[in-house]
Design a protein around this motif. Structure first.
Motif, PDB file in Angstrom:
ATOM      1  N   SER A   9      40.320  53.543 -20.262  1.00 57.84           N
ATOM      2  CA  SER A   9      41.694  53.079 -20.074  1.00 57.84           C
ATOM      3  C   SER A   9      42.215  53.520 -18.706  1.00 57.84           C
ATOM      4  CB  SER A   9      42.598  53.640 -21.168  1.00 57.84           C
ATOM      5  OG  SER A   9      42.746  55.040 -21.008  1.00 57.84           O
ATOM      6  N   GLU A  10      43.260  52.880 -18.267  1.00 61.63           N
ATOM      7  CA  GLU A  10      43.878  53.246 -16.987  1.00 61.63           C
ATOM      8  C   GLU A  10      44.370  54.697 -17.032  1.00 61.63           C
ATOM      9  OE1 GLU A  10      44.795  53.041 -13.168  1.00 61.63           O
ATOM     10  OE2 GLU A  10      43.843  51.397 -14.247  1.00 61.63           O
ATOM     11  N   GLU A  11      44.954  55.076 -18.162  1.00 59.24           N
ATOM     12  CA  GLU A  11      45.464  56.447 -18.314  1.00 59.24           C
ATOM     13  C   GLU A  11      44.336  57.470 -18.187  1.00 59.24           C
ATOM     14  OE1 GLU A  11      47.555  59.271 -21.712  1.00 59.24           O
ATOM     15  OE2 GLU A  11      47.648  57.091 -21.936  1.00 59.24           O
ATOM     16  N   LEU A  12      43.223  57.220 -18.872  1.00 58.46           N
ATOM     17  CA  LEU A  12      42.096  58.143 -18.791  1.00 58.46           C
ATOM     18  C   LEU A  12      41.515  58.166 -17.377  1.00 58.46           C
ATOM     19  CD1 LEU A  12      40.180  60.133 -20.116  1.00 58.46           C
ATOM     20  CD2 LEU A  12      38.854  58.194 -20.974  1.00 58.46           C
ATOM     21  N   SER A  13      41.462  57.022 -16.752  1.00 59.28           N
ATOM     22  CA  SER A  13      40.970  56.943 -15.382  1.00 59.28           C
ATOM     23  C   SER A  13      41.817  57.819 -14.449  1.00 59.28           C
ATOM     24  CB  SER A  13      40.984  55.496 -14.904  1.00 59.28           C
ATOM     25  OG  SER A  13      40.593  55.415 -13.561  1.00 59.28           O
ATOM     26  N   GLN A  14      43.123  57.791 -14.636  1.00 65.59           N
ATOM     27  CA  GLN A  14      44.012  58.615 -13.813  1.00 65.59           C
ATOM     28  C   GLN A  14      43.797  60.099 -14.085  1.00 65.59           C
ATOM     29  OE1 GLN A  14      47.955  57.107 -14.571  1.00 65.59           O
ATOM     30  NE2 GLN A  14      47.551  55.168 -13.522  1.00 65.59           N
ATOM     31  N   GLN A  15      43.580  60.448 -15.356  1.00 69.43           N
ATOM     32  CA  GLN A  15      43.333  61.852 -15.695  1.00 69.43           C
ATOM     33  C   GLN A  15      42.031  62.343 -15.069  1.00 69.43           C
ATOM     34  OE1 GLN A  15      43.442  61.857 -19.968  1.00 69.43           O
ATOM     35  NE2 GLN A  15      45.670  62.000 -20.057  1.00 69.43           N
ATOM     36  N   ILE A  16      41.006  61.500 -15.097  1.00 75.25           N
ATOM     37  CA  ILE A  16      39.719  61.858 -14.488  1.00 75.25           C
ATOM     38  C   ILE A  16      39.894  62.029 -12.976  1.00 75.25           C
ATOM     39  CG2 ILE A  16      37.388  61.027 -13.976  1.00 75.25           C
ATOM     40  CD1 ILE A  16      37.453  59.703 -16.795  1.00 75.25           C
ATOM     41  N   ALA A  17      40.657  61.138 -12.366  1.00 72.92           N
ATOM     42  CA  ALA A  17      40.893  61.231 -10.921  1.00 72.92           C
ATOM     43  C   ALA A  17      41.593  62.536 -10.564  1.00 72.92           C
ATOM     44  CB  ALA A  17      41.721  60.032 -10.456  1.00 72.92           C
ATOM     45  N   GLN A  18      42.476  63.009 -11.451  1.00 67.71           N
ATOM     46  CA  GLN A  18      43.200  64.259 -11.183  1.00 67.71           C
ATOM     47  C   GLN A  18      42.272  65.465 -11.198  1.00 67.71           C
ATOM     48  OE1 GLN A  18      46.378  64.401 -14.052  1.00 67.71           O
ATOM     49  NE2 GLN A  18      47.695  63.035 -12.871  1.00 67.71           N
ATOM     50  N   ILE A  19      41.291  65.477 -12.095  1.00 65.71           N
ATOM     51  CA  ILE A  19      40.382  66.628 -12.163  1.00 65.71           C
ATOM     52  C   ILE A  19      39.221  66.490 -11.192  1.00 65.71           C
ATOM     53  CG2 ILE A  19      40.942  67.227 -14.542  1.00 65.71           C
ATOM     54  CD1 ILE A  19      38.194  65.946 -15.269  1.00 65.71           C
ATOM     55  N   GLY A  20      38.944  65.273 -10.784  1.00 65.69           N
ATOM     56  CA  GLY A  20      37.852  65.042  -9.843  1.00 65.69           C
ATOM     57  C   GLY A  20      36.608  64.540 -10.551  1.00 65.69           C
ATOM     58  N   ASN A  21      36.040  63.484 -10.029  1.00 55.95           N
ATOM     59  CA  ASN A  21      34.847  62.877 -10.627  1.00 55.95           C
ATOM     60  C   ASN A  21      33.658  63.833 -10.669  1.00 55.95           C
ATOM     61  OD1 ASN A  21      36.162  60.477 -11.106  1.00 55.95           O
ATOM     62  ND2 ASN A  21      35.366  59.463  -9.277  1.00 55.95           N
ATOM     63  N   GLU A  22      33.592  64.760  -9.733  1.00 53.99           N
ATOM     64  CA  GLU A  22      32.454  65.684  -9.700  1.00 53.99           C
ATOM     65  C   GLU A  22      32.418  66.607 -10.916  1.00 53.99           C
ATOM     66  OE1 GLU A  22      35.923  67.457  -7.681  1.00 53.99           O
ATOM     67  OE2 GLU A  22      34.852  65.593  -7.324  1.00 53.99           O
ATOM     68  N   ARG A  23      33.559  66.805 -11.589  1.00 54.15           N
ATOM     69  CA  ARG A  23      33.603  67.658 -12.785  1.00 54.15           C
ATOM     70  C   ARG A  23      33.325  66.887 -14.070  1.00 54.15           C
ATOM     71  NH1 ARG A  23      38.107  71.227 -14.034  1.00 54.15           N
ATOM     72  NH2 ARG A  23      36.545  72.003 -15.463  1.00 54.15           N
ATOM     73  N   LEU A  24      33.243  65.563 -13.977  1.00 50.89           N
ATOM     74  CA  LEU A  24      33.053  64.742 -15.173  1.00 50.89           C
ATOM     75  C   LEU A  24      31.778  65.092 -15.951  1.00 50.89           C
ATOM     76  CD1 LEU A  24      34.360  62.599 -16.874  1.00 50.89           C
ATOM     77  CD2 LEU A  24      33.305  60.857 -15.429  1.00 50.89           C
ATOM     78  N   PRO A  25      30.608  65.269 -15.324  1.00 48.81           N
ATOM     79  CA  PRO A  25      29.416  65.661 -16.100  1.00 48.81           C
ATOM     80  C   PRO A  25      29.620  66.982 -16.862  1.00 48.81           C
ATOM     81  CG  PRO A  25      28.768  64.871 -13.954  1.00 48.81           C
ATOM     82  CD  PRO A  25      30.270  64.992 -13.932  1.00 48.81           C
ATOM     83  N   GLU A  26      30.277  67.934 -16.218  1.00 53.42           N
ATOM     84  CA  GLU A  26      30.555  69.229 -16.870  1.00 53.42           C
ATOM     85  C   GLU A  26      31.456  69.041 -18.094  1.00 53.42           C
ATOM     86  OE1 GLU A  26      33.170  73.257 -15.944  1.00 53.42           O
ATOM     87  OE2 GLU A  26      32.813  71.819 -14.341  1.00 53.42           O
TER      88      GLU A  26
END
Length: 110
Positions: A9-26
């Motif tokens: 979702s757009e909301e989740l995409s924004q939350q991921i952008a706030q933490i940084g894509n590099e932390r997504l695997p973690e």
């Protein structure tokens, strides 16, 4: 390294952008690390121990009927050789808890 494409979702995409894509695997790895058994099992045991039980109550302590049913199911599946890795991990955790309770009971009988 494998690459995964997800639609979010757009909301989740924004939350991921706030933490940084590099932390997504973690974060994905952490989200997959669930307790081997339901949290309420641990809570049941902790609540009992926190209630400052008498030696007699400790001796009489036993799992809830739901916990007993689940354990019977896991034992039967293990005996039949039809247990998956997640269930085996759950069964191992129940065995560790049982060992801990036996040690507590033995300590109260001294």
């Amino acid at each position: 390294m494998p690459k995964i494409t997800l639609e979010v979702s757009e909301e989740l995409s924004q939350q991921i952008a706030q933490i940084g894509n590099e932390r997504l695997p973690e974060l994905l790895a952490l989200s997959l690390q669930q307790p081997a058994i339901p949290t309420q099992v641990y809570q049941y045991i902790l609540n009992f121990l926190a209630s400052n039980p008498t030696p007699q109550q400790i001796v009489e302590f036993k799992p809830t009927p739901e916990m007993q049913d689940r354990l019977r199911t896991l034992l039967a599946r293990n005996k039949a050789g039809d247990i998956n890795p997640r269930e085996l991990k759950e069964l191992d955790e129940y065995e560790r808890i049982e060992h801990l309770i036996v040690m507590i009971k033995a300590g109260k009988n001294k």
